[in-house]
Enzyme design. Sequence first.
Site, PDB file in Angstrom:
ATOM      1  N   HIS A 229       0.834  -1.213   0.000  1.00 11.57           N
ATOM      2  CA  HIS A 229       0.000   0.000   0.000  1.00 11.57           C
ATOM      3  C   HIS A 229       0.865   1.257   0.000  1.00 11.57           C
ATOM      4  O   HIS A 229       0.577   2.227  -0.701  1.00 11.57           O
ATOM      5  CB  HIS A 229      -0.905   0.034   1.244  1.00 11.57           C
ATOM      6  CG  HIS A 229      -1.881  -1.092   1.330  1.00 11.57           C
ATOM      7  ND1 HIS A 229      -1.728  -2.154   2.180  1.00 11.57           N
ATOM      8  CD2 HIS A 229      -3.047  -1.315   0.657  1.00 11.57           C
ATOM      9  CE1 HIS A 229      -2.747  -2.984   2.044  1.00 11.57           C
ATOM     10  NE2 HIS A 229      -3.559  -2.509   1.134  1.00 11.57           N
TER      11      HIS A 229
ATOM     12  N   ASP B 275      -3.657  -6.882  -7.809  1.00 10.80           N
ATOM     13  CA  ASP B 275      -5.048  -7.178  -8.184  1.00 10.80           C
ATOM     14  C   ASP B 275      -5.214  -6.783  -9.646  1.00 10.80           C
ATOM     15  O   ASP B 275      -5.831  -5.773  -9.970  1.00 10.80           O
ATOM     16  CB  ASP B 275      -6.007  -6.407  -7.274  1.00 10.80           C
ATOM     17  CG  ASP B 275      -5.817  -6.773  -5.816  1.00 10.80           C
ATOM     18  OD1 ASP B 275      -6.009  -7.939  -5.470  1.00 10.80           O
ATOM     19  OD2 ASP B 275      -5.463  -5.876  -5.020  1.00 10.80           O
TER      20      ASP B 275
END
Lengths: 321, 321
Positions: free
Chosen positions: A42, A191
């Site tokens: 992140h 993703d």
Amino acid sequence: MAAKEPLVITAKDEMRKWSRKMRSQGKSIGLVPTMGYLHQGHLSLIQEAHKHSHLIVVSIYVNPGQFSPSEDLSTYPSDLHGDMLKLKSVPGGVDVVFCPKNLYDYNNDSDEKQKNKNGNENLGAGGGDGNGVVSCVEEKGSVHETWVRVERLEKGLCGKSRPVFFRGVATIVTKLFHIVEPDVAVFGKKDYQQWRIIQRMVRDLDFAIEIVGSEITRDSDGLALSSRNAHLSPEERQKALSISRSLSKAKAAAKEGQVKCRELKDSAILTITQAGGRIDYAEIVDQENLKSVEEIKGPVVFCIAAWFGKVRLIDNMEIDI
Amino acid sequence: MAAKEPLVITAKDEMRKWSRKMRSQGKSIGLVPTMGYLHQGHLSLIQEAHKHSHLIVVSIYVNPGQFSPSEDLSTYPSDLHGDMLKLKSVPGGVDVVFCPKNLYDYNNDSDEKQKNKNGNENLGAGGGDGNGVVSCVEEKGSVHETWVRVERLEKGLCGKSRPVFFRGVATIVTKLFHIVEPDVAVFGKKDYQQWRIIQRMVRDLDFAIEIVGSEITRDSDGLALSSRNAHLSPEERQKALSISRSLSKAKAAAKEGQVKCRELKDSAILTITQAGGRIDYAEIVDQENLKSVEEIKGPVVFCIAAWFGKVRLIDNMEIDI
């Protein structure tokens, strides 16, 4: 380096007000949508966002709309305090942490307050899309009933075993885009399908937002970072390395001329299965349209989902030959 | 009164640029989305929009996404020259007429220009939503594949006989909202279900746009104005008056205490059928959730769709008792 204290916003209106004020001052806004339990992956998205905009908003919201009732919403890891510490120390800092409580709760809306005098039940979206597709949002009886679907791209790969997933992702990202009104949004290529779906949605719905795909962050042993890694036992973690190992092997083989996808996939499946993993899928697909490829002739991505114990992990590797 | 010449814009980017420039000058923007062939009903929407915003954008776009291949897309009436004349003379004027060519054409997008080397067909959204729901957009092989669905509200009334209609409406309105970026948008209550669906979509997707519903405009004989009225023969037009007549009768009966919907509906169906109309539906529903009501206890709306010759007309009347 002095830590920068991010502004914490929980209300939609306040979030949008901040964004509009900043934009009126000529500042561009980058959004990094997350579900919290932040890790270095992140933080790398935030660093990527710094290259594209003046100000950074990180959203933290575990979206019930992308979980089916049988999935791991209730056990999804969370640590807001730890997240805040990490966000304070990220290079370049974060301007706003947007952590709304429930983005599907419209009880403050005037038309929902109204008593329905005709005796009709006003709650419940009533059975999803007619295919029996229902997320935790409908299960909880929310009045929310609008969903964004990227109909072709949502179907393959993770969409096969998680039928509500991308519908929920596209919808919550739409909501966040409308609340935060960013100029740029950064998504991780971890993703991969999600990234491509958001790109496609942004094109198809004419959002004025640039979508940036950010490279996968891996631990030194090769494991792709994921909040779900926290659920792996040390043994499972060791076994899970078979995913990235098999992807690297496939990439090397392709570079050396093995372009038959059947062979590349079989080899990866064998490696992971022998390590004790249970394959959900192992697919080599076109990088753009995510359609299955038999022989590599252009840019592809090898996508794998596999279970280790009760943890489902995904990983992928782009192969450009 | 001096006619005001609207600016005509066809390109998405130019449209958004204009809106952002105006907003930066403190002006609010009202959008009136239309499919052209304008009549007094549309002009009344524009006048309503003037009450809510400084500047007015009227979009003219016949949206293939809301027509199924068997519907009347190819014969939908059009008269851009006549529309422009009307827009020039509407009280208060119109600032921009946005008339894009094809909002589902992404050929200028860089990722579509790219040749797909893996031999996969990149065209075609691939079969709609899995329920066989396909609009003229998919039929034409567009790469567009993202659709917004208001899953509960889209199902009843017009949604029954027109399964792609509201999916197409919600999607094109989303696109127009992202391109025009209005503060307010005005929809006619003539398309009652559409108005409620857009309201619900705006709430569920957190659009920062106020949706205004504008009252139905009727000819002096009671016929609700519609572009499709142009296709009625004089005889059919006369017969079609049975719709508004039966709605008024039902409203009067309800005011006088007849709250049983079965009776009210049967009477309306009889009136229209005897006049030569073919009923698609005649439903008394809750004004908010559009669910069928058996006995009127609160605000309802009586919605009727009926065919006269080859023309399908809709009309409705709110009954507040």
